[in-house]
Enzyme design. Sequence first.
Site, mmCIF file in Angstrom:
data_model
loop_
_atom_site.group_PDB
_atom_site.id
_atom_site.type_symbol
_atom_site.label_atom_id
_atom_site.label_comp_id
_atom_site.label_asym_id
_atom_site.label_seq_id
_atom_site.Cartn_x
_atom_site.Cartn_y
_atom_site.Cartn_z
ATOM 1 N N ASP A 11 -1.419 -0.456 1.288
ATOM 2 C CA ASP A 11 -1.837 -1.661 2.008
ATOM 3 C C ASP A 11 -0.778 -1.932 3.070
ATOM 4 O O ASP A 11 0.375 -2.235 2.751
ATOM 5 C CB ASP A 11 -1.962 -2.844 1.049
ATOM 6 C CG ASP A 11 -2.722 -4.011 1.662
ATOM 7 O OD1 ASP A 11 -3.069 -3.922 2.860
ATOM 8 O OD2 ASP A 11 -2.976 -4.993 0.948
ATOM 9 N N ASP A 105 -6.583 -0.935 7.275
ATOM 10 C CA ASP A 105 -5.189 -0.924 6.824
ATOM 11 C C ASP A 105 -5.026 -0.736 5.328
ATOM 12 O O ASP A 105 -3.952 -0.996 4.787
ATOM 13 C CB ASP A 105 -4.519 -2.239 7.236
ATOM 14 C CG ASP A 105 -5.162 -3.453 6.576
ATOM 15 O OD1 ASP A 105 -6.364 -3.387 6.249
ATOM 16 O OD2 ASP A 105 -4.479 -4.474 6.395
ATOM 17 N N GLU A 106 -6.059 -0.248 4.657
ATOM 18 C CA GLU A 106 -6.002 -0.196 3.199
ATOM 19 C C GLU A 106 -6.810 0.991 2.698
ATOM 20 O O GLU A 106 -7.908 1.263 3.191
ATOM 21 C CB GLU A 106 -6.556 -1.505 2.631
ATOM 22 C CG GLU A 106 -6.451 -1.664 1.146
ATOM 23 C CD GLU A 106 -7.032 -2.992 0.668
ATOM 24 O OE1 GLU A 106 -6.987 -3.240 -0.548
ATOM 25 O OE2 GLU A 106 -7.533 -3.775 1.506
#
Length: 471
Positions: A11, A105-106
């Site tokens: 993350d 983003d993860e």
Amino acid sequence: MRAAPTILHLDMDAFYASVEQASKPSLRGKAVIVGGLGPRGVVATASYEARRFGVHSAMPMAQARRLCPNGACLIPRFSLYREVSDIVMALLRELSPLVEPLSLDEAFVDLEAGGVAFDGPSARAAGERLRADIRAATGLSGSVGLAGSKMLAKVASEEAKPAGLLLIEPGTERELLAPMSVRTLPGVGPATGEHLRRAGITTVGDLVEAGEDELVRMVGRAHGVGLYRMALGLDDRPVVAERDAKSVSVEDTFDVDLHDRVRIRTEVQRLADRCVQRLRASGHSGRTIVLKVRRYDFSTLTRSETLRGPTDDPAVVREAAARLLEGVDTTGGVRLLGVGVTGLADYTQEDLFAQSLAVEPLGEPGESVEAGERGAAAGPDGAAGTPEGVEPSGEPEPAPERRWAAGSDVRHAVYGPGWVQGSGVGRVTVRFEQPGSEPGRVRTFRVDDPELEPSDPLPLVGEEERTAEQS
């Protein structure tokens, strides 16, 4: 559950805001708030410096400005975020063929499938190496969680924030989870959390003590059984490399409620075109057209129409959305409109619903032609002309004033690349700096200065610098 912590969850830390800080040297270490800047704008991401003032995602931008009056409020630059995300995801795929992105983003990574980790020490080494590679390639930090299941890996990455790594050894799950809030578990939102709190259940340990039967009685069988298993740390979900999109949609929130029915129809047509652009970009077509209308009183209506076959034709989507709008009462005002397509497929059928003899071509991304402009631009035979009853003035109309949103990229013919700090009263203020430079100087120009032009974002890390870091 695996016997080794070989599932990794990455993350990125305050991703959008961190990209802006890396891109704009004068903002490093300062409060940055990314989101819509209009009266009804919403915060997308806040830097950790801004979070200390109570700013968080999904908060109204107006409230964020009150809490953090000295924060830099910037528009999102999704093209740059996607470029950075592509770099990060490429690094993840070097670790394993099984990478499950959840957002820009993860992502989850199955380290065992990639042959890079089979036990705790090798998993930790892979996680540390990944964090270092991301830092070298992007200049950004990410938090890593390692565990024997997806749920626990995600919990670990959250506990590791910011810029940390946490490995949960198999066998220690229940001890780690017990004191945590029930909201830590996936699927426990505000409503379920409040329902459990009223029953005296506030921690994961309380869930275990309540038992499966009590949880089923409280929240239903499907949710209760799943909740109990998660409280025990049990999660057998595999990492899935490809997650099929279920829908494509776009929506806009308006600064002022729309009351004019013609304007509302025009906005729906514009949203339909944007939706089709996204649909085509993803290589899909769809059968069900969905219209979303949020009215002045925050009541939200959703209407849908299923076609006889999948389509990616803009005229078909526009017509279906217009038909759905006819059945919605908008007399009190509209604050949000959205158009979506579901029932996605990888092929199209010929349009069976188009009723017009001529189909307008889909414009380039970002283009939209208002209904009134169409009428003024073309005569009955499709050729450009002047509307009937209107005399040509013989003078060119003045060009509309250029708008410069805070945070957008610009380039000046003399001073080079920079970004907009703010604009108003016919002036625009620009700070001239770029990734890797020292904080730059600020200059102010007329909004119509011919030497100032919009620009594409610059990469956060230059190719030469990236190569040197990796070697």
